[in-house]
Design a protein around this motif. Structure first.
Motif, PDB file in Angstrom:
ATOM      1  N   ILE A  26      -2.622   6.804 -37.057  1.00  0.00           N
ATOM      2  CA  ILE A  26      -1.489   6.030 -37.572  1.00  0.00           C
ATOM      3  C   ILE A  26      -0.315   6.104 -36.603  1.00  0.00           C
ATOM      4  O   ILE A  26       0.316   5.082 -36.296  1.00  0.00           O
ATOM      5  CB  ILE A  26      -1.090   6.515 -38.983  1.00  0.00           C
ATOM      6  N   VAL A  27      -0.033   7.292 -36.103  1.00  0.00           N
ATOM      7  CA  VAL A  27       1.066   7.450 -35.143  1.00  0.00           C
ATOM      8  C   VAL A  27       0.805   6.597 -33.900  1.00  0.00           C
ATOM      9  O   VAL A  27       1.712   5.912 -33.404  1.00  0.00           O
ATOM     10  CB  VAL A  27       1.271   8.937 -34.782  1.00  0.00           C
ATOM     11  N   GLU A  28      -0.423   6.620 -33.406  1.00  0.00           N
ATOM     12  CA  GLU A  28      -0.774   5.809 -32.230  1.00  0.00           C
ATOM     13  C   GLU A  28      -0.570   4.322 -32.503  1.00  0.00           C
ATOM     14  O   GLU A  28      -0.036   3.601 -31.660  1.00  0.00           O
ATOM     15  CB  GLU A  28      -2.222   6.071 -31.815  1.00  0.00           C
ATOM     16  N   ARG A  29      -0.975   3.864 -33.686  1.00  0.00           N
ATOM     17  CA  ARG A  29      -0.807   2.446 -34.036  1.00  0.00           C
ATOM     18  C   ARG A  29       0.669   2.075 -34.112  1.00  0.00           C
ATOM     19  O   ARG A  29       1.077   1.022 -33.621  1.00  0.00           O
ATOM     20  CB  ARG A  29      -1.498   2.139 -35.364  1.00  0.00           C
ATOM     21  N   LEU A  30       1.466   2.938 -34.727  1.00  0.00           N
ATOM     22  CA  LEU A  30       2.892   2.654 -34.830  1.00  0.00           C
ATOM     23  C   LEU A  30       3.558   2.686 -33.461  1.00  0.00           C
ATOM     24  O   LEU A  30       4.417   1.854 -33.162  1.00  0.00           O
ATOM     25  CB  LEU A  30       3.570   3.635 -35.786  1.00  0.00           C
ATOM     26  N   ASP A  31       3.157   3.634 -32.624  1.00  0.00           N
ATOM     27  CA  ASP A  31       3.729   3.741 -31.273  1.00  0.00           C
ATOM     28  C   ASP A  31       3.362   2.556 -30.394  1.00  0.00           C
ATOM     29  O   ASP A  31       4.100   2.223 -29.468  1.00  0.00           O
ATOM     30  CB  ASP A  31       3.269   5.034 -30.587  1.00  0.00           C
ATOM     31  N   GLY A  33       3.395  -0.511 -31.077  1.00  0.00           N
ATOM     32  CA  GLY A  33       4.261  -1.660 -31.279  1.00  0.00           C
ATOM     33  C   GLY A  33       3.508  -2.938 -31.593  1.00  0.00           C
ATOM     34  O   GLY A  33       4.092  -4.017 -31.626  1.00  0.00           O
ATOM     35  N   GLN A  34       2.206  -2.850 -31.810  1.00  0.00           N
ATOM     36  CA  GLN A  34       1.368  -4.019 -32.060  1.00  0.00           C
ATOM     37  C   GLN A  34       1.114  -4.257 -33.550  1.00  0.00           C
ATOM     38  O   GLN A  34       0.227  -5.019 -33.896  1.00  0.00           O
ATOM     39  CB  GLN A  34       0.022  -3.852 -31.333  1.00  0.00           C
ATOM     40  N   VAL A  35       1.889  -3.604 -34.410  1.00  0.00           N
ATOM     41  CA  VAL A  35       1.692  -3.717 -35.853  1.00  0.00           C
ATOM     42  C   VAL A  35       2.892  -4.456 -36.435  1.00  0.00           C
ATOM     43  O   VAL A  35       4.034  -4.142 -36.108  1.00  0.00           O
ATOM     44  CB  VAL A  35       1.564  -2.310 -36.493  1.00  0.00           C
ATOM     45  N   ASP A  36       2.625  -5.460 -37.298  1.00  0.00           N
ATOM     46  CA  ASP A  36       3.746  -6.197 -37.877  1.00  0.00           C
ATOM     47  C   ASP A  36       4.504  -5.314 -38.876  1.00  0.00           C
ATOM     48  O   ASP A  36       4.035  -4.245 -39.266  1.00  0.00           O
ATOM     49  CB  ASP A  36       3.294  -7.521 -38.500  1.00  0.00           C
ATOM     50  N   LEU A  37       5.675  -5.760 -39.288  1.00  0.00           N
ATOM     51  CA  LEU A  37       6.573  -4.952 -40.110  1.00  0.00           C
ATOM     52  C   LEU A  37       5.934  -4.526 -41.427  1.00  0.00           C
ATOM     53  O   LEU A  37       5.986  -3.348 -41.791  1.00  0.00           O
ATOM     54  CB  LEU A  37       7.878  -5.712 -40.382  1.00  0.00           C
ATOM     55  N   ASP A  38       5.333  -5.463 -42.148  1.00  0.00           N
ATOM     56  CA  ASP A  38       4.732  -5.120 -43.440  1.00  0.00           C
ATOM     57  C   ASP A  38       3.619  -4.090 -43.292  1.00  0.00           C
ATOM     58  O   ASP A  38       3.524  -3.136 -44.064  1.00  0.00           O
ATOM     59  CB  ASP A  38       4.191  -6.369 -44.141  1.00  0.00           C
ATOM     60  N   GLN A  39       2.792  -4.275 -42.278  1.00  0.00           N
ATOM     61  CA  GLN A  39       1.704  -3.323 -42.050  1.00  0.00           C
ATOM     62  C   GLN A  39       2.268  -1.982 -41.590  1.00  0.00           C
ATOM     63  O   GLN A  39       1.755  -0.933 -41.970  1.00  0.00           O
ATOM     64  CB  GLN A  39       0.717  -3.876 -41.033  1.00  0.00           C
ATOM     65  N   SER A  40       3.330  -1.999 -40.820  1.00  0.00           N
ATOM     66  CA  SER A  40       3.969  -0.753 -40.380  1.00  0.00           C
ATOM     67  C   SER A  40       4.453   0.060 -41.571  1.00  0.00           C
ATOM     68  O   SER A  40       4.262   1.271 -41.622  1.00  0.00           O
ATOM     69  CB  SER A  40       5.163  -1.052 -39.464  1.00  0.00           C
ATOM     70  N   ILE A  41       5.070  -0.622 -42.523  1.00  0.00           N
ATOM     71  CA  ILE A  41       5.557   0.069 -43.726  1.00  0.00           C
ATOM     72  C   ILE A  41       4.395   0.652 -44.504  1.00  0.00           C
ATOM     73  O   ILE A  41       4.443   1.799 -44.963  1.00  0.00           O
ATOM     74  CB  ILE A  41       6.394  -0.895 -44.590  1.00  0.00           C
ATOM     75  N   GLU A  42       3.328  -0.121 -44.632  1.00  0.00           N
ATOM     76  CA  GLU A  42       2.146   0.331 -45.374  1.00  0.00           C
ATOM     77  C   GLU A  42       1.506   1.563 -44.721  1.00  0.00           C
ATOM     78  O   GLU A  42       1.221   2.558 -45.386  1.00  0.00           O
ATOM     79  CB  GLU A  42       1.134  -0.809 -45.450  1.00  0.00           C
ATOM     80  N   ILE A  43       1.298   1.503 -43.407  1.00  0.00           N
ATOM     81  CA  ILE A  43       0.631   2.646 -42.768  1.00  0.00           C
ATOM     82  C   ILE A  43       1.585   3.827 -42.608  1.00  0.00           C
ATOM     83  O   ILE A  43       1.144   4.980 -42.615  1.00  0.00           O
ATOM     84  CB  ILE A  43      -0.062   2.277 -41.439  1.00  0.00           C
ATOM     85  N   TYR A  44       2.886   3.579 -42.507  1.00  0.00           N
ATOM     86  CA  TYR A  44       3.855   4.681 -42.475  1.00  0.00           C
ATOM     87  C   TYR A  44       3.823   5.433 -43.800  1.00  0.00           C
ATOM     88  O   TYR A  44       3.850   6.665 -43.825  1.00  0.00           O
ATOM     89  CB  TYR A  44       5.273   4.163 -42.198  1.00  0.00           C
ATOM     90  N   THR A  45       3.745   4.687 -44.901  1.00  0.00           N
ATOM     91  CA  THR A  45       3.670   5.317 -46.225  1.00  0.00           C
ATOM     92  C   THR A  45       2.417   6.182 -46.330  1.00  0.00           C
ATOM     93  O   THR A  45       2.476   7.326 -46.790  1.00  0.00           O
ATOM     94  CB  THR A  45       3.678   4.241 -47.327  1.00  0.00           C
ATOM     95  N   ARG A  46       1.291   5.647 -45.880  1.00  0.00           N
ATOM     96  CA  ARG A  46       0.053   6.441 -45.910  1.00  0.00           C
ATOM     97  C   ARG A  46       0.189   7.665 -45.003  1.00  0.00           C
ATOM     98  O   ARG A  46      -0.232   8.759 -45.347  1.00  0.00           O
ATOM     99  CB  ARG A  46      -1.151   5.596 -45.489  1.00  0.00           C
ATOM    100  N   GLY A  47       0.804   7.476 -43.859  1.00  0.00           N
ATOM    101  CA  GLY A  47       1.018   8.594 -42.946  1.00  0.00           C
ATOM    102  C   GLY A  47       1.854   9.694 -43.571  1.00  0.00           C
ATOM    103  O   GLY A  47       1.572  10.883 -43.394  1.00  0.00           O
ATOM    104  N   SER A  48       2.870   9.327 -44.326  1.00  0.00           N
ATOM    105  CA  SER A  48       3.705  10.347 -44.961  1.00  0.00           C
ATOM    106  C   SER A  48       2.911  11.116 -46.021  1.00  0.00           C
ATOM    107  O   SER A  48       3.087  12.326 -46.188  1.00  0.00           O
ATOM    108  CB  SER A  48       4.976   9.740 -45.553  1.00  0.00           C
ATOM    109  N   LEU A  49       2.011  10.427 -46.714  1.00  0.00           N
ATOM    110  CA  LEU A  49       1.152  11.104 -47.694  1.00  0.00           C
ATOM    111  C   LEU A  49       0.139  12.014 -46.999  1.00  0.00           C
ATOM    112  O   LEU A  49      -0.149  13.122 -47.472  1.00  0.00           O
ATOM    113  CB  LEU A  49       0.446  10.077 -48.577  1.00  0.00           C
ATOM    114  N   LEU A  50      -0.395  11.566 -45.872  1.00  0.00           N
ATOM    115  CA  LEU A  50      -1.313  12.403 -45.099  1.00  0.00           C
ATOM    116  C   LEU A  50      -0.599  13.652 -44.592  1.00  0.00           C
ATOM    117  O   LEU A  50      -1.146  14.761 -44.626  1.00  0.00           O
ATOM    118  CB  LEU A  50      -1.898  11.619 -43.923  1.00  0.00           C
ATOM    119  N   LYS A  51       0.636  13.489 -44.132  1.00  0.00           N
ATOM    120  CA  LYS A  51       1.435  14.622 -43.659  1.00  0.00           C
ATOM    121  C   LYS A  51       1.652  15.627 -44.782  1.00  0.00           C
ATOM    122  O   LYS A  51       1.487  16.835 -44.599  1.00  0.00           O
ATOM    123  CB  LYS A  51       2.773  14.129 -43.120  1.00  0.00           C
TER     124      LYS A  51
END
Length: 83
Positions: A26-31, A33-51
């Motif tokens: 997830i961090v690699e995908r966010l870094d 810069g190839q992810v649109d805003l809505d998808q970024s929010i979605e995977i960031y949320t999942r990343g915070s739960l994984l953390k």
């Protein structure tokens, strides 16, 4: 301070290693810069739960280590340094 969210079942079932690997992806995908805003929010949320899940697993492991440390033939506790 933000309230901890309930971990979804699909994340709760993951081992520490599997959750950490997914979090790294997830961090690699966010870094990238190839992810649109809505998808970024979605995977960031999942990343915070994984953390949170990884932190819970580490905390649990530390508690187990603290319980089994043996000092001079008697059971005792000693803080584990997991950081």
């Amino acid at each position: 301070m933000s309230e901890l969210k309930k971990i979804p079942a699909d994340i709760a079932e993951l081992s520490f290693e599997a959750a950490l690997k997914e979090l790294e992806q997830i961090v690699e995908r966010l870094d990238s810069g190839q992810v649109d805003l809505d998808q970024s929010i979605e995977i960031y949320t999942r990343g915070s739960l994984l953390k949170q899940h990884c932190e819970d697993k580490l905390r649990s492991a530390q508690e187990k280590i603290d319980k089994i440390v043996n000092q001079n033939g008697t059971l005792g506790t000693e803080p584990a340094n997991v950081e």
